[in-house]
Design an enzyme around this catalytic site. Structure first.
Site, PDB file in Angstrom:
ATOM      1  N   SER A 157      15.037  54.168  61.535  1.00  0.00           N
ATOM      2  CA  SER A 157      16.240  54.483  60.757  1.00  0.00           C
ATOM      3  C   SER A 157      17.348  54.871  61.721  1.00  0.00           C
ATOM      4  O   SER A 157      17.077  55.278  62.862  1.00  0.00           O
ATOM      5  CB  SER A 157      15.962  55.651  59.797  1.00  0.00           C
ATOM      6  OG  SER A 157      17.160  56.134  59.236  1.00  0.00           O
ATOM      7  N   TYR A 167      12.764  64.128  58.036  1.00  0.00           N
ATOM      8  CA  TYR A 167      12.884  62.669  57.973  1.00  0.00           C
ATOM      9  C   TYR A 167      13.366  62.113  59.316  1.00  0.00           C
ATOM     10  O   TYR A 167      12.791  61.151  59.855  1.00  0.00           O
ATOM     11  CB  TYR A 167      13.855  62.278  56.857  1.00  0.00           C
ATOM     12  CG  TYR A 167      14.044  60.781  56.716  1.00  0.00           C
ATOM     13  CD1 TYR A 167      13.109  60.000  56.053  1.00  0.00           C
ATOM     14  CD2 TYR A 167      15.177  60.154  57.232  1.00  0.00           C
ATOM     15  CE1 TYR A 167      13.286  58.631  55.910  1.00  0.00           C
ATOM     16  CE2 TYR A 167      15.371  58.789  57.099  1.00  0.00           C
ATOM     17  CZ  TYR A 167      14.421  58.034  56.440  1.00  0.00           C
ATOM     18  OH  TYR A 167      14.596  56.678  56.317  1.00  0.00           O
TER      19      TYR A 167
END
Length: 597
Positions: free
Chosen positions: A467, A480
């Site tokens: 990501s 995350y």
């Protein structure tokens, strides 16, 4: 050594006897497999077993090889004209009323090019799949054009192929090849082949290997020089041709096939990241491609060709499916494939003709993705349910995939979950769940499926979905972002380790993409009602951004084709990547801003 379950017969032609093996239902289309040098028909055993589930499969030992007898005298007994006589005799014996689908490897392909381009075989060949063996006529013209109109590039091609053809010169020398094969070379060949091709089992030796190799030298002596000097000008294929080119072939340059479209009007091209002996090392891949091509071009007793295929193929006059030449028939496994980026990636590979294994915790969603992938163009697709964080379950899945579908060529570790919330609001259980799925799921996939790739020894590619959060700090995403940063570094480390084994590793780093991850993301430290409100708000914001997962899927395929290391996707992901390298202070300042929720 025989082929398990095969029915044998003998076909007499031109004073010799050919040992012919048959598998499968004789009422189905006949696929005839021809071996190369210094092999016997057993080199096809794994491919034949897979094809026999749908077709009538026929293999025979070329004259002077295996259990077939040799002509006497040897000189002049292995000409392409006599090999054509053998082919017609076998075809008439095993499929008298229906044309056969011809498949050749190495010298089996060389002689098959002769069969498919001479007039006396017209109507007897429904299709031809060629691998690692050019037409001597086409090769002769290729050489002449580069010698009569040389350019630096063409001269380099000539020199490159000349170096790869060293063994051809050796086989033309008198006596020495026969002595070598009957001596130390014959004894050491299985070990040499295993090392050269990275095989676990070279499929050798057969008791006849020394005599096979000695006899086979006459294939070169009776044909190569004569045809290269005076290549035929009418060597046009009268049947559809599928050309499979191993990109790592140690004996034949890919450039050798640059002009083949001129000689084969109905040409489909495939490339395969493998070395020379693909019948042994890539049987699943070959069986899938051959099945699709035979199905698409079968000519029944009434003379009509079948209309069904197995997905897009790359033709000389255009490319119906993007990247079909690269991925057609390959086995691709995608985790997190029930929706979002995973589903879009599965569909993109399906459109390129790959076989797809869609994996997700959601069994129905995975099955639906597989069903739709087949409709889109995948020759085969399967849905599998697994929790990627469960190491035992992943090992069980890998065993099933390897046994039932084959070794994965491309692995996409995409499964992931979202979690937002400050560091002190994020509980230990929250951290464990995020790391179990986002990091350990990737570790399990890389370790288990990557090991299978490495042990096969024929390369492959691993794609890990990271990501932009991997390099863009945020006070709202500590867990995350940490999990994705770990995935990014794991990918970089694994890329370095596997480079020597021809296994590429890519980290895909999307930014804001319109998927359902926002609807299921956890928000730590808030009530259930507030969590639902934030999920809805996040989904609305991502929807306004409206960056589709299909663009990420395109980036995945492109990353594999180009073997890219780190691939930021979306403008904000690319911008953050640049800032992380050249102005990290700016990213740290952005990280302190309050999220818009």
């Amino acid at each position: 050594m025989g082929i398990k379950g095969a029915r044998e017969r003998w076909v007499r032609t031109g004073g010799i006897e050919l040992c012919v093996a048959e598998l499968g239902d004789e009422t189905q289309p006949t696929v005839l497999l021809l071996h190369g040098y210094p092999d016997s028909k057993e080199v096809w055993s794994e491919v034949a077993a897979r094809l026999a589930e749908r077709f009538h499969v026929v293999l025979y030992d070329v004259r002077g090889h295996g259990r077939s007898t040799a002509p006497m005298p040897l000189r002049g007994g292995f000409t392409l004209e006599k090999l054509t006589d053998d082919f017609l005799a076998v075809a008439d014996a095993v499929s008298p009323d229906r044309p056969v689908h011809l498949v050749g490897h190495d010298w089996g392909s060389v002689q098959s090019w002769e069969f498919v381009t001479v007039k006396r075989t017209e109507g007897r060949i429904a299709s031809f799949t060629s691998m690692s063996g050019p037409s001597l006529d086409h090769f002769g013209h290729w050489i002449k054009e580069r010698m009569t109109r040389p350019t630096p590039r063409r001269v380099g091609q000539l020199l490159g192929q000349g170096a790869k053809s060293w063994y051809v010169y050796m086989l033309h020398t008198p006596v020495l090849p026969e002595l070598a094969w009957r001596g130390p070379l014959g004894r050491q060949w299985p070990r040499i082949l295993r090392r050269m091709e990275r095989m676990q089992d070279g499929g050798y030796p057969t008791a006849s290997l020394p005599s096979d190799a000695a006899h086979g030298a006459w294939l070169y002596r009776d044909n190569v020089r004569a045809r290269l000097r005076r290549p035929r000008s009418d060597a046009y294929a009268h049947a559809p041709v599928q050309l499979i080119t191993p990109t790592g072939d140690l004996f034949l340059s890919e450039r050798l096939y640059d002009d083949v479209g001129r000689w084969a009007p109905q040409l489909v091209r495939r490339s395969l990241p493998a070395k020379h002996w693909v019948p042994r090392t890539r049987p699943d891949q070959l069986a899938a491609w051959i099945t699709g091509f035979v199905t698409a071009h079968d000519i029944g007793p009434g003379g009509s060709a079948g209309s069904t295929g197995t997905g897009p193929a790359v033709r000389e006059n255009g490319a119906p499916g993007r990247y079909a030449e690269r991925f057609g028939g390959q086995l691709v496994l995608v985790t997190g494939a029930a929706g979002g980026i995973g589903r879009a990636t599965a569909f993109a590979f399906a459109e390129a003709g790959a076989r797809v294994v869609a994996v997700d915790l959601d069994a129905q969603g995975a099955a639906r993705t597989a069903e739709m992938a087949r409709l889109i163009g995948a020759p085969a697709a399967w849905g599998e349910a697994v929790d990627v964080s469960d190491e035992h379950a992943m090992e069980k899945l890998a065993g099933k995939v390897a046994t039932e579908y084959g070794i994965v060529d491309v692995l996409v570790n995409n499964a992931g979950i979202g979690l937002s919330g400050s560091f002190f609001d994020t509980t230990g259980e929250d951290w464990r769940r995020v790391l179990d799925v986002n990091l350990w799921g990737v570790i399990h996939g890389c370790r288990i499926f990557g090991r299978q790739m490495a042990e096969r020894g024929q390369g492959g590619h691993i794609v890990n979905t990271a990501s932009a959060a991997a390099y863009q700090p945020s006070k709202a995403l500590p867990a995350y972002a940490t999990s994705k940063a770990a995935v990014l570094m794991l990918s970089e480390c694994l890329r370095a380790e596997l480079a020597g084994q021809d296994i590429g590793v890519s980290a895909i780093c999307p930014g804001i993409v319109n998927t359902n991850i926002t609807a299921t993301a956890r928000f730590a430290g808030v009530s259930v009602e507030e969590e639902k409100r934030r999920q809805k708000k996040s989904s609305q914001l991502y929807g306004l951004r409206n960056y589709p997962p299909e663009k990420v899927a395109d980036a995945v395929l492109r990353a594999v084709v180009r073997n890219q290391a780190v691939v930021p996707v979306t403008p904000e992901a690319r911008g953050a990547r640049l800032l992380s390298r050249f102005a990290p202070g700016a990213l740290r300042a952005i990280a302190r801003l309050e999220p818009p929720l």
